[in-house]
Design a protein around this motif. Structure first.
Motif, PDB file in Angstrom:
ATOM      1  N   SER A  65      36.714 -11.510 -48.174  1.00 33.89           N
ATOM      2  CA  SER A  65      35.677 -12.427 -48.649  1.00 33.89           C
ATOM      3  C   SER A  65      36.037 -13.876 -48.306  1.00 33.89           C
ATOM      4  CB  SER A  65      35.499 -12.261 -50.158  1.00 33.89           C
ATOM      5  OG  SER A  65      34.536 -13.138 -50.650  1.00 33.89           O
ATOM      6  N   THR A  66      37.311 -14.220 -48.499  1.00 32.28           N
ATOM      7  CA  THR A  66      37.777 -15.573 -48.159  1.00 32.28           C
ATOM      8  C   THR A  66      37.617 -15.831 -46.666  1.00 32.28           C
ATOM      9  OG1 THR A  66      39.374 -15.469 -49.976  1.00 32.28           O
ATOM     10  CG2 THR A  66      39.726 -17.167 -48.303  1.00 32.28           C
ATOM     11  N   HIS A 125      39.269 -16.208 -54.968  1.00 33.73           N
ATOM     12  CA  HIS A 125      37.837 -16.359 -55.252  1.00 33.73           C
ATOM     13  C   HIS A 125      37.479 -17.842 -55.424  1.00 33.73           C
ATOM     14  CE1 HIS A 125      36.828 -12.219 -55.263  1.00 33.73           C
ATOM     15  NE2 HIS A 125      37.541 -11.892 -56.329  1.00 33.73           N
ATOM     16  N   GLU A 178      30.601  -7.499 -43.540  1.00 27.10           N
ATOM     17  CA  GLU A 178      30.120  -8.873 -43.711  1.00 27.10           C
ATOM     18  C   GLU A 178      30.935  -9.842 -42.852  1.00 27.10           C
ATOM     19  OE1 GLU A 178      27.576 -10.290 -45.245  1.00 27.10           O
ATOM     20  OE2 GLU A 178      26.803  -8.344 -45.880  1.00 27.10           O
ATOM     21  N   GLU A 237      32.832 -22.152 -49.371  1.00 24.74           N
ATOM     22  CA  GLU A 237      31.404 -21.852 -49.226  1.00 24.74           C
ATOM     23  C   GLU A 237      30.553 -23.077 -49.529  1.00 24.74           C
ATOM     24  OE1 GLU A 237      28.166 -18.520 -50.767  1.00 24.74           O
ATOM     25  OE2 GLU A 237      29.971 -18.893 -51.935  1.00 24.74           O
ATOM     26  N   THR A 259      35.505 -14.489 -44.679  1.00 28.45           N
ATOM     27  CA  THR A 259      34.075 -14.625 -44.370  1.00 28.45           C
ATOM     28  C   THR A 259      33.622 -16.070 -44.568  1.00 28.45           C
ATOM     29  OG1 THR A 259      33.634 -12.337 -45.000  1.00 28.45           O
ATOM     30  CG2 THR A 259      31.758 -13.846 -45.024  1.00 28.45           C
ATOM     31  N   HIS A 260      33.993 -16.659 -45.714  1.00 23.79           N
ATOM     32  CA  HIS A 260      33.615 -18.051 -45.980  1.00 23.79           C
ATOM     33  C   HIS A 260      34.348 -19.007 -45.045  1.00 23.79           C
ATOM     34  CE1 HIS A 260      31.198 -16.887 -49.323  1.00 23.79           C
ATOM     35  NE2 HIS A 260      32.210 -16.385 -50.003  1.00 23.79           N
ATOM     36  N   SER A 303      37.516 -19.371 -51.937  1.00 24.55           N
ATOM     37  CA  SER A 303      36.312 -18.941 -51.222  1.00 24.55           C
ATOM     38  C   SER A 303      35.098 -19.750 -51.658  1.00 24.55           C
ATOM     39  CB  SER A 303      36.026 -17.461 -51.483  1.00 24.55           C
ATOM     40  OG  SER A 303      36.984 -16.648 -50.897  1.00 24.55           O
ATOM     41  N   ASP A 305      32.939  -5.456 -47.340  1.00 22.76           N
ATOM     42  CA  ASP A 305      33.396  -6.814 -47.038  1.00 22.76           C
ATOM     43  C   ASP A 305      33.755  -6.949 -45.560  1.00 22.76           C
ATOM     44  OD1 ASP A 305      33.307  -8.090 -49.675  1.00 22.76           O
ATOM     45  OD2 ASP A 305      34.838  -6.640 -50.220  1.00 22.76           O
ATOM     46  N   CYS A 363      40.191  -6.942 -50.296  1.00 27.44           N
ATOM     47  CA  CYS A 363      38.758  -7.268 -50.364  1.00 27.44           C
ATOM     48  C   CYS A 363      38.564  -8.765 -50.595  1.00 27.44           C
ATOM     49  CB  CYS A 363      38.079  -6.480 -51.483  1.00 27.44           C
ATOM     50  SG  CYS A 363      37.856  -4.726 -51.112  1.00 27.44           S
TER      51      CYS A 363
END
Length: 974
Positions: free
Chosen positions: A624-625, A581, A668, A588, A627-628, A584, A665, A620
């Motif tokens: 998310s990582t 997190h 996305e 971002e 995605t960024h 990420s 996720d 998940c």
């Protein structure tokens, strides 16, 4: 089902159903399922579980089948409902004796009796409560206990009913049996205390069990059985007696430590505190006479030396909750204007003010920090032996939620918030006494400093005006971070945590480089917990709205490398998620600036994905990582496709079990991947096979699914539509049958963009949906947003594929048995009438261009609607034309030039590949490439040439004179 002949058959089936052999078990379960609806089946079950000679497992199963049957077949309106005759017989059979020898079965029987009582008591089962009360009075120990157990479950169930009529019935019951319940509780409590004094542990344990059950009954009756409990002397007498009984039971806790009796004692003590907490929550006004005693009691046990060694952790938590609820309760706070306050609020406030004196608050504040905030030896041992588990618990792990620490911190915050004027000087004095580095050879001093800094971090918002944090940071805290002794890790970790708490409260921007230097140093600290805490503070720092990328860039490469090392080093799933997190968040915020430094992470993530196969929440975090990461890499993310696309494929495949966790996720990531893709690939196109099943789900992810479809259309309309438009059109037709207005708009938006990107292919591929669009316009669709989208779709088809439009119109007219011109007239009329439904200037211009495309025309229907078309065009000219202040001429402000690059501010994110595609498409779009002013002029000129001067003048006379004046003004100089 005859009870005598069926008993042996059902008994045999239950015996087989309790087998461990699935070959025997499954057919037996199926047979029992078929018997569920047979009359007499539950009577047979009752006879089986009441037969104490039978096997315990078989009897247990019979009880469970009976209990499940109540939910399904007991209500009169249920399919296959039990007959009233059988229910009468069953009710009588359930309360004929209370002598079940097996505890677990006795509990299940009590629960099933309560289930029946919920439906039938008191109207169809008036004898239940009297029978229970009589049975509770029996001298036989077993029968008395079983009846009391059933009495408790019945009371608990009836108290949970919330309809007004049910509540009145329960209140009637409570007023009728409250005296008996009180005497029962008092009798068993006195018996227990006498037996404790006599040293008779066996008898005491038996009495304690009955005390516990009778207290549970009283709790439900007291909390839910009275509308105005403060007016009932027995209720208030019982509540006042609770405090004395609590002291007696706490004294008993010193007897028999480690025994079963000790465990039951603690349960009873906790139950007493629950009585007070529940009553306070449900009847705050009635609780006012108890505030003083409650505070005196709780504070004496939690914040004085007297109770040490007597109390246990869960009891402390309950006492703190009691204090917190009294402090926070809005009923006990006067209104801002005292004259508007209710008398009871003033009374409660007066009691609280008299209790929370300066000395009392000072003692509570000091003791919370210096006693309850101290790390325990157990926690310090965990830090040494299992630092990751310690770090996870300290940031809110599962076991942390149930420990004393969070309750202590919440109480501290609530008291500090309500009495900050008194407690701020106390805390600041404690800070002042700890200035300078602490002796590393004094563990106690280090623990105190850790606790005080914890308090300052928690109360950051309250201390905003009282602490010069910039000065403290520079003069004290930075120095603490430079002490590298092993024992000082407590303070290094606490200081960096403390800074994280103050980041969003009060932290000067120009000090951030100093903080980044400190973070860089701590990310190399020998202690793992310090590094994990530093990573968390880094996340809070880059997440803050005052974060400036340029200040962080000099440290980016080093810090990102250290974060990656930490990610590799930690082994626990929760810790890896935590670090991911942070990574990420950094990616971002710095966006494309991350590109030079992510090579190692890109290589590691496939390995981590493989290792996390059994850990969906970690996956998940990986999604998310990614995605960024894709957003940061932009078009370069194409290099990740060998890993990225199978991940998206798995995450969005509803036939795969992990999709339950990964879908949101995964979608996305899919969308971001498309938006940043420089070109379509066969593999990327193939993933779209997952979409049909996703559209069928109609879940909260539907919006993202539509965005993905749009992204594919922008990326490669021809290939995409040729491969998938047919199946997509089928899905849309299904979805439109049962979807919200917003969903309809999303579907239509996809079609509009498809026609915009590829007019011929888009129109033909979605032809099955278009007749309903035209019908919606003609019928006067009542939702403005839907009508606006209908007009957008129709405008695109008419403007960019007019031949197809008229073919479609002719086919529709034939289906409706109308003339094509008649249908066209109705369409134009409604279009003109509903132009106000269109709010976007682009779409208003599109409608004007589309309607203008019907000109020049000698069609009488179109000429009849000429006035409306001109009205629409003039309205749109007002929307899109801006006056040049120098020349005084008008210019279409929607026109775009290929030489003009969009201006980006420092805060704007760089354009994605999809943004670039949209811009190129916009340059070809008539809305942005055709001057509305020029188009109106040319179309009117062509109409004039077609009709001749006289005919054209007659046509223009149908237009309102004011509209004509405005039109001439816009067309001046042309």
């Amino acid at each position: 089902m005859d009870i005598h002949s069926a008993s042996s058959v059902v008994l045999h089936a239950l015996t087989q159903a309790s087998s461990q052999d699935t070959a025997v078990l499954k057919p037996a379960e199926e047979q029992l399922r078929q018997w569920e609806t047979q009359p007499g089946f539950y009577s047979v079950l009752l006879s089986i579980f009441n037969n104490h000679m039978l096997d315990v497992n078989v009897r247990w199963l019979a009880v469970l089948y009976f209990k499940n049957g109540i939910d399904r077949y007991w209500r009169r309106v249920a399919p296959h409902a039990l007959s009233e005759e059988e229910k009468t017989s069953l009710r009588a059979g359930l309360i004929t004796n209370f002598n079940e020898p097996v505890n677990q079965i006795a509990t299940q029987i009590a629960v099933l009796i309560a289930k029946v009582a919920r439906l039938d008591c008191p109207r169809q089962w008036p004898e239940l409560i009297p029978t229970l009360l009589e049975s509770v009075k029996l001298q036989d120990g077993l029968q008395q206990h079983r009846a009391l157990l059933t009495f408790y479950h019945v009371t608990k169930t009836l108290s949970s009913k919330r309809l007004a009529a049910d509540r009145r019935l329960f209140q009637d019951l409570a007023s009728g049996i409250y005296s008996f319940a009180c005497s029962l509780w008092s009798h068993h409590t006195d018996s227990f205390l006498q037996q404790v004094c006599a040293g008779d542990e066996a008898a005491a344990l038996s009495s304690l069990e009955r005390t516990l059950l009778s207290l549970k009954v009283l709790r439900k009756l007291t909390v839910h059985g009275f509308n105005e409990p403060v007016q009932n002397m027995e209720v208030m007498g019982f509540l006042n007696a609770v405090f004395e009984r609590l002291r007696q039971f706490l004294d008993c806790c010193e007897w028999g430590p480690g025994s079963i009796c000790r465990e039951k004692l603690e349960k009873t003590v906790i139950l007493y505190t629950k009585v007070l907490l529940d009553f306070l929550e449900c009847h705050p006004v009635a609780f006012i006479p108890l505030i003083q005693r409650s505070l005196e009691f709780a504070v004496s046990y939690v914040f004085t030396e007297a109770a040490e060694g007597v109390v246990f952790e869960r009891f402390i938590v309950q006492c703190m909750s009691l204090i917190k609820m009294i402090v926070k309760n809005d009923t006990y706070k006067p209104a801002k204007n005292i004259e508007d306050s209710k008398p009871e609020s003033l009374e409660a406030h007066k009691i609280k003010t008299a209790f929370f004196t300066h000395p009392t608050l000072t003692e509570i504040g000091r003791r919370l920090v210096s006693h309850y905030f101290l790390l325990t030896q157990e926690e310090l041992t965990m830090w040494e032996e299992d630092p990751e588990s310690f770090a996870v618990e300290e940031t809110g792990g599962d076991s942390w939620k149930y420990s004393i620490r969070p309750c202590t911190e919440v109480l501290f915050l609530d008291i500090f918030h309500n009495y900050s004027q008194t407690l701020t000087p106390v805390l600041l004095e404690m800070v002042q006494n700890l200035q300078g580095p602490t002796n590393v050879e004094e563990p106690g001093s280090l623990l105190i400093k850790d606790a005080v800094y914890n308090a300052v971090g928690l109360a950051a918002y309250e201390l905003f005006d009282s602490v010069d944090f910039a000065l403290w940071f520079q003069n004290q805290l930075l120095g603490e971070l430079q002490v590298h002794h092993h024992s000082y890790k407590l303070i290094r970790r606490r200081v960096i945590w403390l800074i994280g708490q103050w980041i969003s409260v009060k932290f000067k921007s120009d000090l951030r480089p100093l903080l980044y230097e400190a973070i860089l140093g701590l990310m190399q600290d020998p202690d793992l917990v310090v590094r994990i805490e530093t990573a968390t503070t880094l996340k809070l720092t880059v997440d803050d709205f005052e974060f400036k990328t340029e200040q962080f860039l000099p440290y980016l490469e080093s810090i990102f490398g250290l974060l990656f090392q930490l990610l590799q080093q930690v082994t626990e799933c929760d810790t890896k998620m935590q670090v991911l997190h942070v990574i990420s968040c950094v990616i971002e915020r710095v966006n494309t600036q991350i590109r030079p430094y992510v090579g190692c992470l890109v290589q590691y993530l496939p390995l981590l994905w493989k290792q996390s196969e059994e850990h969906n929440m970690l996956r998940c975090a990986i999604l998310s990582t990614l995605t960024h990461l894709v957003q940061g890499l932009g078009a370069e993310s194409k290099n990740l496709y060998p890993f990225l696309l199978p991940v998206i494929q798995l995450s969005t495949d509803v036939s795969q079990p992990p999709h339950v966790y990964l879908l949101e996720d995964g979608l996305e990531l899919w969308l971001v991947t498309l938006e940043n893709s420089p070109s379509i690939t066969p593999e990327l196109l193939r993933i779209f096979q997952n979409m049909s099943a996703l559209l069928e789900l109609s879940s909260e992810n539907l919006r993202t699914c539509f965005q993905i479809i749009i992204a594919y259309t922008y990326l490669s309309a021809t290939e995409f539509l040729q491969n998938y438009a047919e199946s997509l059109c089928r899905s849309f037709c299904d979805v439109l049958k049962d979807i919200t207005t917003e969903g309809q708009v999303q579907v239509l938006k996809v079609i509009e963009i498809a026609v915009k990107v590829s007019p011929v292919l888009g129109s033909h591929m979605f032809q099955p949906v278009l007749p309903s669009v035209l019908r919606g316009i003609v019928d006067g669709e009542r939702y403005p947003v839907v009508m606006s989208t209908y007009l957008g779709v129709t405008g695109r088809v008419l403007l960019q594929n007019s031949g197809f439009f008229f073919t479609l119109l002719t086919q529709m007219a034939a289906d409706l048995q109308q003339e094509a011109d008649q249908l066209l007239g109705s369409l134009i009329e409604m279009w003109v009438d509903r132009m106000d439904n269109i709010t976007q200037p682009e779409r208003r211009k599109l409608s004007s261009l589309a309607l203008l495309s019907l000109l020049p025309s000698d069609n009488s229907v179109i000429q009849d609607k000429f006035c409306g078309i001109i009205n629409v065009c003039v309205e749109s000219l007002h929307d899109v034309m801006s006056e040049d202040s120098d020349s005084g001429t008008f210019k279409d402000c929607m026109l775009m030039s290929s030489t003009e690059e969009p201006k980006l501010s420092d805060e704007d994110e760089p354009p994605t590949e999809q943004d670039k595609r949209k811009r190129l498409l916009a340059l070809l779009d008539p809305v942005h490439s055709v001057s509305l002013q020029q188009c109106v002029y040319e179309k009117l000129k062509a109409q004039q040439q077609l009709m001749g001067e006289t005919g054209f003048q007659s046509l223009m006379e149908t237009v309102d004179s004011e509209i004509l004046r405005q039109l001439q003004e816009f067309l001046q100089g042309m």
